[in-house]
Every structure is written in C-alpha cells, then in structure tokens.
Design a protein around this motif. Structure first.
Motif, PDB file in Angstrom:
ATOM      1  N   GLU A 182     -14.007  -6.513  -7.896  1.00 57.51           N
ATOM      2  CA  GLU A 182     -13.481  -5.712  -9.006  1.00 57.51           C
ATOM      3  C   GLU A 182     -13.164  -4.290  -8.542  1.00 57.51           C
ATOM      4  O   GLU A 182     -12.171  -3.688  -8.965  1.00 57.51           O
ATOM      5  CB  GLU A 182     -14.484  -5.700 -10.161  1.00 57.51           C
ATOM      6  CG  GLU A 182     -14.620  -7.072 -10.818  1.00 57.51           C
ATOM      7  CD  GLU A 182     -15.775  -7.174 -11.788  1.00 57.51           C
ATOM      8  OE1 GLU A 182     -15.627  -7.886 -12.806  1.00 57.51           O
ATOM      9  OE2 GLU A 182     -16.829  -6.556 -11.547  1.00 57.51           O
ATOM     10  N   PHE A 183     -14.009  -3.769  -7.675  1.00 54.44           N
ATOM     11  CA  PHE A 183     -13.717  -2.468  -7.068  1.00 54.44           C
ATOM     12  C   PHE A 183     -12.437  -2.560  -6.247  1.00 54.44           C
ATOM     13  O   PHE A 183     -11.555  -1.698  -6.342  1.00 54.44           O
ATOM     14  CB  PHE A 183     -14.886  -2.034  -6.181  1.00 54.44           C
ATOM     15  CG  PHE A 183     -14.658  -0.736  -5.445  1.00 54.44           C
ATOM     16  CD1 PHE A 183     -15.124   0.463  -5.962  1.00 54.44           C
ATOM     17  CD2 PHE A 183     -13.981  -0.713  -4.228  1.00 54.44           C
ATOM     18  CE1 PHE A 183     -14.905   1.668  -5.295  1.00 54.44           C
ATOM     19  CE2 PHE A 183     -13.760   0.485  -3.553  1.00 54.44           C
ATOM     20  CZ  PHE A 183     -14.226   1.678  -4.092  1.00 54.44           C
ATOM     21  N   ALA A 184     -12.334  -3.609  -5.447  1.00 53.54           N
ATOM     22  CA  ALA A 184     -11.166  -3.786  -4.577  1.00 53.54           C
ATOM     23  C   ALA A 184      -9.881  -3.912  -5.382  1.00 53.54           C
ATOM     24  O   ALA A 184      -8.834  -3.365  -5.005  1.00 53.54           O
ATOM     25  CB  ALA A 184     -11.362  -5.016  -3.694  1.00 53.54           C
ATOM     26  N   GLU A 185      -9.941  -4.618  -6.488  1.00 50.25           N
ATOM     27  CA  GLU A 185      -8.753  -4.787  -7.328  1.00 50.25           C
ATOM     28  C   GLU A 185      -8.277  -3.442  -7.887  1.00 50.25           C
ATOM     29  O   GLU A 185      -7.081  -3.160  -7.927  1.00 50.25           O
ATOM     30  CB  GLU A 185      -9.056  -5.758  -8.468  1.00 50.25           C
ATOM     31  CG  GLU A 185      -9.182  -7.207  -8.011  1.00 50.25           C
ATOM     32  CD  GLU A 185      -9.860  -8.089  -9.041  1.00 50.25           C
ATOM     33  OE1 GLU A 185     -10.136  -7.594 -10.162  1.00 50.25           O
ATOM     34  OE2 GLU A 185     -10.134  -9.260  -8.737  1.00 50.25           O
ATOM     35  N   LEU A 186      -9.228  -2.609  -8.317  1.00 51.53           N
ATOM     36  CA  LEU A 186      -8.853  -1.294  -8.836  1.00 51.53           C
ATOM     37  C   LEU A 186      -8.298  -0.415  -7.718  1.00 51.53           C
ATOM     38  O   LEU A 186      -7.298   0.298  -7.915  1.00 51.53           O
ATOM     39  CB  LEU A 186     -10.052  -0.621  -9.495  1.00 51.53           C
ATOM     40  CG  LEU A 186      -9.804   0.794 -10.038  1.00 51.53           C
ATOM     41  CD1 LEU A 186      -8.647   0.813 -11.030  1.00 51.53           C
ATOM     42  CD2 LEU A 186     -11.077   1.344 -10.689  1.00 51.53           C
ATOM     43  N   ALA A 187      -8.927  -0.463  -6.559  1.00 50.35           N
ATOM     44  CA  ALA A 187      -8.439   0.329  -5.421  1.00 50.35           C
ATOM     45  C   ALA A 187      -7.003  -0.028  -5.088  1.00 50.35           C
ATOM     46  O   ALA A 187      -6.163   0.857  -4.844  1.00 50.35           O
ATOM     47  CB  ALA A 187      -9.346   0.101  -4.203  1.00 50.35           C
ATOM     48  N   CYS A 188      -6.689  -1.294  -5.099  1.00 51.15           N
ATOM     49  CA  CYS A 188      -5.328  -1.729  -4.776  1.00 51.15           C
ATOM     50  C   CYS A 188      -4.353  -1.409  -5.906  1.00 51.15           C
ATOM     51  O   CYS A 188      -3.177  -1.109  -5.657  1.00 51.15           O
ATOM     52  CB  CYS A 188      -5.315  -3.224  -4.456  1.00 51.15           C
ATOM     53  SG  CYS A 188      -6.119  -3.614  -2.880  1.00 51.15           S
ATOM     54  N   HIS A 189      -4.833  -1.441  -7.151  1.00 49.26           N
ATOM     55  CA  HIS A 189      -3.962  -1.056  -8.266  1.00 49.26           C
ATOM     56  C   HIS A 189      -3.565   0.413  -8.153  1.00 49.26           C
ATOM     57  O   HIS A 189      -2.415   0.786  -8.450  1.00 49.26           O
ATOM     58  CB  HIS A 189      -4.643  -1.301  -9.602  1.00 49.26           C
ATOM     59  CG  HIS A 189      -3.812  -0.852 -10.771  1.00 49.26           C
ATOM     60  ND1 HIS A 189      -2.693  -1.538 -11.190  1.00 49.26           N
ATOM     61  CD2 HIS A 189      -3.908   0.238 -11.576  1.00 49.26           C
ATOM     62  CE1 HIS A 189      -2.135  -0.902 -12.213  1.00 49.26           C
ATOM     63  NE2 HIS A 189      -2.851   0.186 -12.451  1.00 49.26           N
ATOM     64  N   ILE A 190      -4.491   1.249  -7.719  1.00 49.10           N
ATOM     65  CA  ILE A 190      -4.189   2.670  -7.532  1.00 49.10           C
ATOM     66  C   ILE A 190      -3.046   2.838  -6.533  1.00 49.10           C
ATOM     67  O   ILE A 190      -2.166   3.687  -6.701  1.00 49.10           O
ATOM     68  CB  ILE A 190      -5.441   3.431  -7.082  1.00 49.10           C
ATOM     69  CG1 ILE A 190      -6.427   3.562  -8.256  1.00 49.10           C
ATOM     70  CG2 ILE A 190      -5.093   4.814  -6.526  1.00 49.10           C
ATOM     71  CD1 ILE A 190      -7.790   4.085  -7.878  1.00 49.10           C
ATOM     72  N   VAL A 191      -3.049   2.011  -5.503  1.00 47.46           N
ATOM     73  CA  VAL A 191      -1.968   2.080  -4.508  1.00 47.46           C
ATOM     74  C   VAL A 191      -0.628   1.747  -5.147  1.00 47.46           C
ATOM     75  O   VAL A 191       0.383   2.432  -4.915  1.00 47.46           O
ATOM     76  CB  VAL A 191      -2.240   1.122  -3.329  1.00 47.46           C
ATOM     77  CG1 VAL A 191      -1.060   1.109  -2.360  1.00 47.46           C
ATOM     78  CG2 VAL A 191      -3.510   1.533  -2.590  1.00 47.46           C
ATOM     79  N   THR A 192      -0.585   0.724  -5.966  1.00 49.65           N
ATOM     80  CA  THR A 192       0.693   0.233  -6.495  1.00 49.65           C
ATOM     81  C   THR A 192       1.181   0.995  -7.721  1.00 49.65           C
ATOM     82  O   THR A 192       2.365   0.945  -8.044  1.00 49.65           O
ATOM     83  CB  THR A 192       0.601  -1.259  -6.841  1.00 49.65           C
ATOM     84  OG1 THR A 192      -0.432  -1.467  -7.818  1.00 49.65           O
ATOM     85  CG2 THR A 192       0.273  -2.078  -5.606  1.00 49.65           C
ATOM     86  N   ASN A 193       0.288   1.704  -8.411  1.00 48.99           N
ATOM     87  CA  ASN A 193       0.674   2.456  -9.606  1.00 48.99           C
ATOM     88  C   ASN A 193       0.934   3.905  -9.213  1.00 48.99           C
ATOM     89  O   ASN A 193       0.018   4.724  -9.129  1.00 48.99           O
ATOM     90  CB  ASN A 193      -0.418   2.373 -10.670  1.00 48.99           C
ATOM     91  CG  ASN A 193       0.035   2.935 -12.013  1.00 48.99           C
ATOM     92  OD1 ASN A 193       0.863   3.841 -12.071  1.00 48.99           O
ATOM     93  ND2 ASN A 193      -0.518   2.398 -13.088  1.00 48.99           N
ATOM     94  N   THR A 194       2.185   4.229  -8.980  1.00 48.68           N
ATOM     95  CA  THR A 194       2.551   5.525  -8.401  1.00 48.68           C
ATOM     96  C   THR A 194       2.233   6.702  -9.308  1.00 48.68           C
ATOM     97  O   THR A 194       2.102   7.834  -8.834  1.00 48.68           O
ATOM     98  CB  THR A 194       4.054   5.541  -8.052  1.00 48.68           C
ATOM     99  OG1 THR A 194       4.372   4.369  -7.298  1.00 48.68           O
ATOM    100  CG2 THR A 194       4.421   6.757  -7.221  1.00 48.68           C
TER     101      THR A 194
END
Length: 254
Positions: free
Chosen positions: A224-236
């Motif tokens: 769940e942490f990893a999913e949020l971390a990756c969402h931060i990358v994709t949400n400019t």
C-alpha cells in the motif's frame, strides 16, 4: 511522469517499505536500482526484479556518488528517487539510572534519517536538473519517507520524531527550490506497517498495535505504501505535499 522506461533509485530498497516500492516500480516498467547498506538484501531484490544492486550508505557522499555513477553507467540517468532508507530508536531523555540520554544516539538518527535523505536528494537533484524536460517541463520526482511520529511522537521518540519532522518541514521548501528545475518533491508519513521489524515483535504486541488503528484495524501493507509512492510519480500535480498513510491512526503517548 510515466514510470514505464524510467530509471528509479530506491534507498533502503533491500527490505521493508523500500523493497515493496522497488518491486512495484519494476512491475510498472521502471529500471530499478536497489540501494542499501546491506548488499546481500539489495542483490536479492535486484535479482528478483531485474534491477541493479548497489551498496550504499546515504550518510556518505562518496558512497552515494559511487552508487549513482554505477546506476547511470548501467541503466541510464535517473528521474525518480525514492528516499526510504532510515533507522529508528527509542531513548528516554532521563534514563532509568538517572543519567542523560546519550547524545550519540540522537545524532546518529538525525544523521541517517534527515541528513542522509538530504544528501541523496541534493546529489540526485543536481544530476536530474541537467536532463531534458518531459511533459509539463518535468525532469524528475523525489519522495521523502517521514512517519506519523513526526506529528504524534511517543515517549522516547525524540530523535526519531525530530528526524521525521525535519523531513516534513523540508518538503515544501525543497519543492519550491526545485520547481525551477522541474523536479517535484512529496513525502509519505506512514503509520504502523507490517515490515520485517514489526513482524519481529511478539504476535500479541502486533495484534494490539493493529487494533489501535481505526480502519482498517490491521497493520498497513508495504504494498500500500508502494502503490502511493508510485501514484505520486504519475500524478504530476502532486508537489510539496505530505501525505499521512495510517488508517486514521493518532498515536498515544505510549
């Protein structure tokens, strides 16, 4: 920023939240460098995900630069930095024998968690600022890993809370500073997660901690942490933000 094809650096990538993030980045198509003081752990994760393992002490500029140089020569220039390496401690200010808490303990935690994160970030930013811009002029993105202890520090967590509070306080000025270079900065402040350290506690202790979380009443999953971390990358449009990831947990004094 699209993750597919990008080079990502993950400090502390050999275990826990760092390992989960490295695996998720790789699943989404990134070329991942696993940086960790424990080379065996880094090599294990890198072998599983087709990444590159680098021994790395984030408190050492030479160690970081050697790792970054290796990554650039083997994978290419990095546009993603996940700062996840860190340590914890708990020391009361006045010890049971009446003595003052050791200063070295406080200094070590601040040095690793706060200074080490800044060290990795400044080197990454300097290199990333030289890259060609992508869509919206973006060149890169970096993540800090704080903790709910930055806001709800418990008894004995002076050093840990101060180090994580420093990361929270550094987020917005770092984002503002690096905006001219097209580099975004965000922070995740996780609560209680099922990391190897947490799993080493007795089962009744784990159950008690999980029950303190309003909803869902369980420990957080590293994924769940990893999913949020990756969402931060994709949400400019996420920039300069600190996000609590804790199931509405607010830590008690003890």
């Amino acid at each position: 920023m699209q993750i597919q094809g990008q080079v990502a650096l993950v400090t502390g990538g050999g275990s826990g939240l760092g390992e989960a993030t490295a695996r998720e980045l790789a699943r989404l198509g990134a070329k991942v460098a696993v940086l960790d003081v424990n080379l065996a752990n880094a090599e294990r994760v890198a072998a599983d995900i087709g990444g590159v393992a680098c021994p790395c002490d984030i408190t050492s500029t030479d160690s970081l630069q050697a790792a970054f140089d290796k990554v650039t020569s083997t994978l290419g220039p990095a546009r993603i930095l996940m700062n996840i390496a860190g340590i914890g401690t708990a020391k009361r200010v006045v010890q049971k024998d009446g003595s003052a808490a050791p200063l070295d303990d406080f200094s070590k935690v601040i040095t690793v968690n706060l200074v080490g994160t800044y060290n990795a970030s400044r080197l990454f930013a300097a290199a990333c600022a030289k890259l060609d811009p992508l869509e919206d002029g973006e060149r890169g993105v970096m993540l800090f890993t704080a903790s709910v202890a930055a806001f709800d520090g418990q008894v004995g967590q002076q050093a840990y809370s101060a180090s994580k509070g420093g990361l929270v306080g550094m987020t917005l000025p770092m984002a503002r500073d690096l905006a001219q270079h097209g580099i975004r900065v965000c922070t995740i402040a996780p609560g209680l997660f099922a990391t190897p350290l947490m799993k080493s506690l007795p089962e009744p202790v784990q159950a008690s901690l999980a029950a303190s979380i309003p909803f869902p009443p369980r420990l957080g999953k590293p994924s769940e942490f990893a999913e949020l971390a990756c969402h931060i990358v994709t949400n400019t449009h996420l920039n300069g933000e600190v996000i609590r990831l804790d199931g509405a947990l607010r830590m008690a004094p003890r």
